[in-house]
Design a protein around this motif. Structure first.
Motif, PDB file in Angstrom:
ATOM      1  N   GLY A 140       0.828  -1.207   0.000  1.00  0.00           N
ATOM      2  CA  GLY A 140       0.000   0.000   0.000  1.00  0.00           C
ATOM      3  C   GLY A 140       0.856   1.247   0.000  1.00  0.00           C
ATOM      4  N   ASN A 141       0.564   2.191   0.900  1.00  0.00           N
ATOM      5  CA  ASN A 141       1.253   3.474   0.940  1.00  0.00           C
ATOM      6  C   ASN A 141       1.695   3.830   2.354  1.00  0.00           C
ATOM      7  N   GLU A 142       2.755   4.608   2.450  1.00  0.00           N
ATOM      8  CA  GLU A 142       3.066   5.268   3.708  1.00  0.00           C
ATOM      9  C   GLU A 142       2.064   6.400   3.901  1.00  0.00           C
ATOM     10  N   MET A 143       1.745   6.714   5.146  1.00  0.00           N
ATOM     11  CA  MET A 143       0.749   7.754   5.370  1.00  0.00           C
ATOM     12  C   MET A 143       0.907   8.387   6.740  1.00  0.00           C
ATOM     13  N   VAL A 144       0.269   9.521   6.916  1.00  0.00           N
ATOM     14  CA  VAL A 144       0.119  10.137   8.226  1.00  0.00           C
ATOM     15  C   VAL A 144      -1.359  10.048   8.576  1.00  0.00           C
ATOM     16  N   ILE A 145      -1.650   9.606   9.818  1.00  0.00           N
ATOM     17  CA  ILE A 145      -3.024   9.256  10.146  1.00  0.00           C
ATOM     18  C   ILE A 145      -3.202   9.320  11.657  1.00  0.00           C
ATOM     19  N   THR A 146      -4.431   9.560  12.117  1.00  0.00           N
ATOM     20  CA  THR A 146      -4.692   9.490  13.557  1.00  0.00           C
ATOM     21  C   THR A 146      -4.892   8.035  13.951  1.00  0.00           C
ATOM     22  N   ALA A 147      -4.677   7.743  15.227  1.00  0.00           N
ATOM     23  CA  ALA A 147      -4.889   6.387  15.714  1.00  0.00           C
ATOM     24  C   ALA A 147      -6.339   5.959  15.511  1.00  0.00           C
TER      25      ALA A 147
END
Length: 234
Positions: A140-147
């Motif tokens: 998939g992809n690297e990402m920035v995300i909330t828990a």
């Protein structure tokens, strides 16, 4: 066998490693806000111990992010300066991939979910799986995300994963609800270290993935990938 210098300043940890004639030499120090003072002495120490010059190397690898904006910029800039001066090709390596590779080296993990605390209530996150060559490969992809977003949208109930990094430590309670078969924490891996960059960099170099200095760019991830591209999401 390629001879490669690797360095990383993307998190609180500052590290450099050298692979020379099959031998690996490592320098590492957790030193927030001191990377600019420590990284070049680390490099000089490695080269001195090996008895070589930068120009004796085949390539220079660096942690291209994600991580601290300042840390990623420092590491990229220093790596570019060293590579330019020695006329070396460069190998940008994901900090999340470095951590995943460390999970394999230390724990023989094959399916890994590294996460770095990105501040502002978010984590840098990715899924990695070991390939047949023994290298961690992005799913998939690297990402920035909330828990909360991660727990709501990551659904792989049949899979077991190893977890590691400051993101899991900071949001342990929330992330414990992830919909997977089992989570196993990797002890001793908070940050990426250059030692684990070397295996990925060597494979990339052998596969012709080295780039020129001017094409070696940092990767910040924030504002570029969203939860909608999570692995396993329909």
């Amino acid at each position: 066998m390629s001879n490669i210098l690797a360095l990383d300043t993307s998190t609180e940890n500052c590290s450099a490693a050298l692979s020379i004639n099959g031998e690996v030499l490592v320098r590492e120090f957790v030193s927030p806000r001191e990377h600019t003072k420590r990284i070049l002495p680390m490099v000089d120490s490695l080269l001195s111990e090996a008895g070589i010059k930068l120009t004796d190397l085949d390539a220079l690898a660096f942690g291209r992010g994600p991580g601290s904006f300042t840390g990623v910029r420092i590491g990229t800039g220093i790596a570019q300066g060293l590579a330019f001066g020695a006329d070396l090709p460069m190998l940008p390596v994901s900090t999340l991939a470095i951590m995943a590779q460390g999970a394999h080296r230390l724990h023989n993990a094959t399916d890994v979910l590294p996460a770095i605390d990105a501040r502002m209530g978010e984590i840098y996150f990715a899924q990695y799986q070991l390939n047949d060559a023994g290298i961690m490969t992005l799913i998939g992809n690297e990402m920035v995300i909330t828990a909360a977003e991660l727990v709501a949208n990551f659904n792989q109930p049949e899979r077991e994963f190893y977890t590691l990094g400051t993101g899991w430590e900071t949001y342990a309670e929330q992330l414990a609800g992830l919909n997977v078969s089992q989570l196993t924490a990797c002890e001793g891996i908070q940050f990426p270290i250059s030692h684990d960059m070397l295996a990925i960099a060597a494979a990339d170099f052998a596969n012709g993935k080295a780039v020129a200095v001017e094409d070696a760019m940092p990767v910040y991830v924030r504002d570029t990938v969203t939860w909608k591209k999570l692995p396993g999401r329909a």
